[in-house]
Design an enzyme around this catalytic site. Sequence first.
Site: not given
Ligand code: SPQ
Length: 430
Positions: A23-24, A95, A168, A318, A345, A349
């Site tokens: 997904k990322s 997000g 993050s 995650d 999140k 969670r």
């Molecule tokens: O996109 P979203 O909703 O924030 O998705 C999540 C997930 O569980 O799929 C978190 F809720 O993943 C984030 C992850 O926790 C995806 C991500 C990214 O693609 O950069 C980074 C992480 O979040 P963060 O806040 O640590 O940067």
Amino acid sequence: MTTETVKKAANGLNGTVTIPGDKSISHRSILFSSIAKGTSRISGFLKGQDCLSTIACMKQMGVKIEETDDTITVYGRGFEGLQEPERVLDVGNSGTTIRLLTGLLSGTSFYSVLEGDDSIAKRPMSRVTKPLKEMGALIDGREEGNLTPISVRGSELTGIDYTSPVASAQVKSAILLAGLRASGVTVVREPSVSRDHTERMLNAFGVHVEQDPHKGEVKVEGGAELTARDVEVPGDISSAAFFLVAACMTPNSSLELKNVGINPTRTGILDVLEAMGASLEIYNERTETGEPVADIRVTYSQLKGTEIGGELIPRLIDEIPAIAVLATQANGTTVIKDAAELKVKETNRIDTMVNQLKTLGAQIEATDDGMIIQGGTPLLGGRVSSFHDHRVGMSLALCGLLSDTPVVVDEAEAVDVSYPGFFQELYRLK
Ligand code: SPQ
């Protein structure tokens, strides 16, 4: 609302699962090819709701994107080719989309507004809007730019040297994307290293990003241009996690997981499984568009509890909901700490998993920054909800593989955010 019913897997789970796209990396492939010059073809793209939201937003900014069954073609016209969207950009539940887009939009020459669903309306945005404003971005929103709707009026930006209080990837990526449009150098430092897909993919698109993982530091120079290229998206280790956990805790199981991304900033779950005594074989290692990929064989074995915290947390953030389920079946206690980020999140969670797992008989307690789980606890059937959080829904579903009566998961459609077809795959392997 969709409901799924998961029954005991008396003969275990056996077979092969081809893990859907990361997904990322899928989000980033659309964002970066949209601002690159030329045509990029993306294969292995995750057609989950979140990544489809990113495509829809970029189309609203005039980017031509064609979708076929196995390829997404993006006709990038450079950053300057983006056009002012006529309507609000809807990020849905994502997000990643809202945080990365806020960074990218800060350096445009137009006005835009971002919003999403009820969960997005509660997620903190000041972690990105605060540093972006320091760069000169003109951003507003409820609570002085902390909550959606977020408006961005594109402006001239200046590079900053920013030390983030949280590890993050979304914060780091938003600042780096703004940094590409800023004058001078932009530096982001974080307390421990978060996933580095942005850095790897920017490098693949011809932008030099300097990384010093020992200092937790990345650097980008303003004005760099992206050149289109084809992208192969590896499978998502966060999706593989559900099958890793399922096989580890269900007697008589042995699964082959094909095409799993094993970027070291994401493989915390493999380290934890090894520490718990899991039987894992990682083979067929290769590299796709700068990302390491492998196949994994995972077989049931009796595991022991462990302690998870510190620098490991961003490498498995995650996967914690799924690990919590696994910990109920290990010998001894599992302690998860330093994971307060879980509270911001799609749901909180910590609270959601603790409350829902308790209704299924788990012995689990919430702490300020994690949870404590007593292993060796039989799981009971019952009715639970995803609370619209895809990872919560998939994690709770795994409990049904072991309980004598079924586990019914309400709001099961949430899984479409990151793993469309998850339940069909789970039922097929029994
Ligand atoms: O996109 P979203 O909703 O924030 O998705 C999540 C997930 O569980 O799929 C978190 F809720 O993943 C984030 C992850 O926790 C995806 C991500 C990214 O693609 O950069 C980074 C992480 O979040 P963060 O806040 O640590 O940067």
